[in-house]
Scaffold this active site. Sequence first.
Site, PDB file in Angstrom:
ATOM      1  N   GLU A   1      44.227  32.123  38.996  1.00  0.00           N
ATOM      2  CA  GLU A   1      45.320  33.285  37.603  1.00  0.00           C
ATOM      3  C   GLU A   1      44.106  33.532  36.970  1.00  0.00           C
ATOM      4  OE1 GLU A   1      47.694  34.818  37.723  1.00  0.00           O
ATOM      5  OE2 GLU A   1      48.715  33.194  38.956  1.00  0.00           O
TER       6      GLU A   1
ATOM      7  N   CYS B   1      45.515  38.300  29.352  1.00  0.00           N
ATOM      8  CA  CYS B   1      44.885  39.189  30.668  1.00  0.00           C
ATOM      9  C   CYS B   1      45.960  40.329  30.784  1.00  0.00           C
ATOM     10  CB  CYS B   1      45.081  37.361  30.997  1.00  0.00           C
ATOM     11  SG  CYS B   1      47.142  37.317  31.824  1.00  0.00           S
TER      12      CYS B   1
HETATM   13  P1  NAD Z   1      37.418  29.958  30.670  1.00  0.00           P
HETATM   14  O1  NAD Z   1      37.125  30.420  31.959  1.00  0.00           O
HETATM   15  O2  NAD Z   1      36.048  30.175  30.037  1.00  0.00           O
HETATM   16  O3  NAD Z   1      38.400  28.303  30.242  1.00  0.00           O
HETATM   17  C1  NAD Z   1      39.277  28.016  31.004  1.00  0.00           C
HETATM   18  C2  NAD Z   1      39.534  26.422  32.008  1.00  0.00           C
HETATM   19  O4  NAD Z   1      38.493  26.209  32.769  1.00  0.00           O
HETATM   20  C3  NAD Z   1      38.619  25.524  30.289  1.00  0.00           C
HETATM   21  O5  NAD Z   1      39.703  24.917  30.465  1.00  0.00           O
HETATM   22  C4  NAD Z   1      37.689  25.208  30.452  1.00  0.00           C
HETATM   23  O6  NAD Z   1      37.711  23.948  29.933  1.00  0.00           O
HETATM   24  C5  NAD Z   1      37.733  24.900  31.973  1.00  0.00           C
HETATM   25  N1  NAD Z   1      36.595  25.153  32.373  1.00  0.00           N
HETATM   26  C6  NAD Z   1      35.110  25.050  32.728  1.00  0.00           C
HETATM   27  N2  NAD Z   1      34.601  24.562  33.309  1.00  0.00           N
HETATM   28  C7  NAD Z   1      35.652  24.446  34.372  1.00  0.00           C
HETATM   29  C8  NAD Z   1      34.350  24.051  35.294  1.00  0.00           C
HETATM   30  N3  NAD Z   1      33.639  23.817  35.829  1.00  0.00           N
HETATM   31  N4  NAD Z   1      35.328  23.191  36.308  1.00  0.00           N
HETATM   32  C9  NAD Z   1      36.907  23.038  36.107  1.00  0.00           C
HETATM   33  N5  NAD Z   1      37.438  23.178  34.959  1.00  0.00           N
HETATM   34  C10 NAD Z   1      36.708  24.651  33.648  1.00  0.00           C
HETATM   35  O7  NAD Z   1      38.270  31.306  29.977  1.00  0.00           O
HETATM   36  P2  NAD Z   1      39.373  31.099  28.506  1.00  0.00           P
HETATM   37  O8  NAD Z   1      38.312  31.647  28.077  1.00  0.00           O
HETATM   38  O9  NAD Z   1      40.141  30.204  28.288  1.00  0.00           O
HETATM   39  O10 NAD Z   1      40.339  31.864  28.953  1.00  0.00           O
HETATM   40  C11 NAD Z   1      40.219  33.517  29.046  1.00  0.00           C
HETATM   41  C12 NAD Z   1      40.280  33.718  30.305  1.00  0.00           C
HETATM   42  O11 NAD Z   1      41.220  33.054  31.192  1.00  0.00           O
HETATM   43  C13 NAD Z   1      40.112  35.415  30.832  1.00  0.00           C
HETATM   44  O12 NAD Z   1      39.128  36.062  31.520  1.00  0.00           O
HETATM   45  C14 NAD Z   1      42.006  35.691  31.619  1.00  0.00           C
HETATM   46  O13 NAD Z   1      41.945  36.787  32.071  1.00  0.00           O
HETATM   47  C15 NAD Z   1      42.167  34.696  32.158  1.00  0.00           C
HETATM   48  N6  NAD Z   1      43.794  35.105  31.846  1.00  0.00           N
HETATM   49  C16 NAD Z   1      44.118  35.020  32.793  1.00  0.00           C
HETATM   50  C17 NAD Z   1      45.562  35.016  33.288  1.00  0.00           C
HETATM   51  C18 NAD Z   1      46.229  35.329  34.232  1.00  0.00           C
HETATM   52  O14 NAD Z   1      47.179  34.478  33.825  1.00  0.00           O
HETATM   53  N7  NAD Z   1      45.241  35.498  35.270  1.00  0.00           N
HETATM   54  C19 NAD Z   1      45.972  34.539  31.649  1.00  0.00           C
HETATM   55  C20 NAD Z   1      45.048  34.216  30.837  1.00  0.00           C
HETATM   56  C21 NAD Z   1      43.518  33.755  30.754  1.00  0.00           C
END
Ligand code: NAD
Length: 517
Positions: free
Chosen positions: A247, A281
């Site tokens: 997602e 998002c």
């Molecule tokens: P992010 O990708 O920075 O982090 C998301 C999660 O991934 C965090 O828990 C982080 O610690 C973890 N993470 C980071 N690197 C990792 C790795 N190498 N391996 C495993 N886990 C790892 O995102 P964010 O800044 O927390 O959220 C914002 C983004 O999320 C935006 O792009 C938004 O559009 C998206 N989002 C999508 C949806 C959806 O339903 N499609 C919903 C909400 C947010």
Amino acid sequence: MGLLLHAEGNGASTSQRLVKSFAPATGELLGEIHAATRDEAHAVVERARRAQAAWGVLPIEERCERLLRLRDALVDRVEEIVEVISKECGKPRGEALTQEVTVTVDLLTYYCKNAPRILAPRDIGLHLLKHKASAVHYAPRGVVGIISPWNFPFVIPMGDAVAALVAGNAVVIKPSEVTPLTIAKAKEIWDSTGLPEDLFGVVYGFGEAGQALIESGIQKLVFTGAVDTGKRVAAACGANLVPCVMELGGKAPLIACADCDVERTARAIVFGGFVNAGQVCISVERVYAHETIHDKLLSRVRDLTKELRVGNPEGDGVDVGAIIFPKQIEIAEKHIQDAVSKGAEIVTGGKRRPDGQFFEPTVLANCNHSMTVMKQEIFGPVVPIQKVSSEEEAIRLANDSHLGLNAYVFTKDRAKGKRIAARIDAGNVVINDVLLNYAAAEAPFGGVKQSGYGRIHGEDALREMCETRQVLSSRVPEPSKDPFWFPYSGKSYRWQLRALRALFSRGPLLERLGKLL
Ligand code: NAD
């Protein structure tokens, strides 16, 4: 708050890295939690696996009944949850209540009511093997990992957790390092229900903790986050053959047709663009307004945006809260600078506020696709508007994106709205409304293109939380030997050839049956 919480209470030493939670609205340190080491993360998964062994064999009705205890506890303690979300994210309490807790509780209710039907074994009629009966059974996968972002720190991980648990799995959540306290509260509430504590595991930490979770032997991962992170996570899942749902980001277009209700459309743009300070998002991230209503719509959007009250959501009467961290403000500023340098006009807003981590809700006019603001995810309170001369142009521009999560169409002609919806590359298209599709528990939610793959919510997502197991049996007494078994012979080969021609040729049935002879 300011307390030091220990991840899983396993005696992690203070020399380890800490996950710190700050209130974006005030800068206050709300709490610190030890980041789990790789071994600790694997231990949480191991305990979850043992708890799942007993949970997964319970009749589904029993699991649903027990999970309603979680609903009761969430409802009883809703204001504690709202407070921690609101503080940790800097969002108004009403948003935390309705968009996070209510949606979670509703999803839990929907799944508990419908899971026995959705996951009941399904008979499959076989068109060729008519002497056999086939049924699909849905078996729990084991441990489902959930990695979640900061913008909806409760509803995203809890929604995924509810589906996994109903289906008979254990869950291990790796919440965002930016908002760990919300899940700490959820875990505290879970532990108070009498449900098996280890069935709901939490691994606090940064990206490495997420990586450790993927490599811990989990049976499925639901990841929500940014596109770039998603690519790394999907690669790690591939290396470990962990099935995953992705997602990822969005760039939701809103098409305002010539015949839209301008007042409703303007209000929808302002709500859909600035809810959660645009850090959603499925925010309205770009608007294509038909030239015949463009000026009227723009001036109404400007007036409504100017009425928004921005500030610390702890105060009463705040519509738009804080921006999660300074980098997110810098991203908004860069988009605005780029757009203005290419001819966009700041209609209102455009600046960070001097009194804290807040950004003025911003409307940009005269935008076009040479600007980053129309092409890349903003994830902040900025709504760019482009004038278009036809609906065809709007559809073409809406599809001119590497992302495809939500899209919005505003028109008084619903049939036309549906025709436009059918031509938009997005996982979800909403007509004359914004964001609401996420609250439709029965309906699948997810993206296309680089917004990800797989779906959450609805029947399919629940089934996807399971392994499908086909059970094939005989409808007639079995002979001691089947014609396709050993020993092979020229005679049986020729018979199979005739059978193939009879079955798969064109022409009347009698004529085809003649090919058997
Ligand atoms: P992010 O990708 O920075 O982090 C998301 C999660 O991934 C965090 O828990 C982080 O610690 C973890 N993470 C980071 N690197 C990792 C790795 N190498 N391996 C495993 N886990 C790892 O995102 P964010 O800044 O927390 O959220 C914002 C983004 O999320 C935006 O792009 C938004 O559009 C998206 N989002 C999508 C949806 C959806 O339903 N499609 C919903 C909400 C947010």
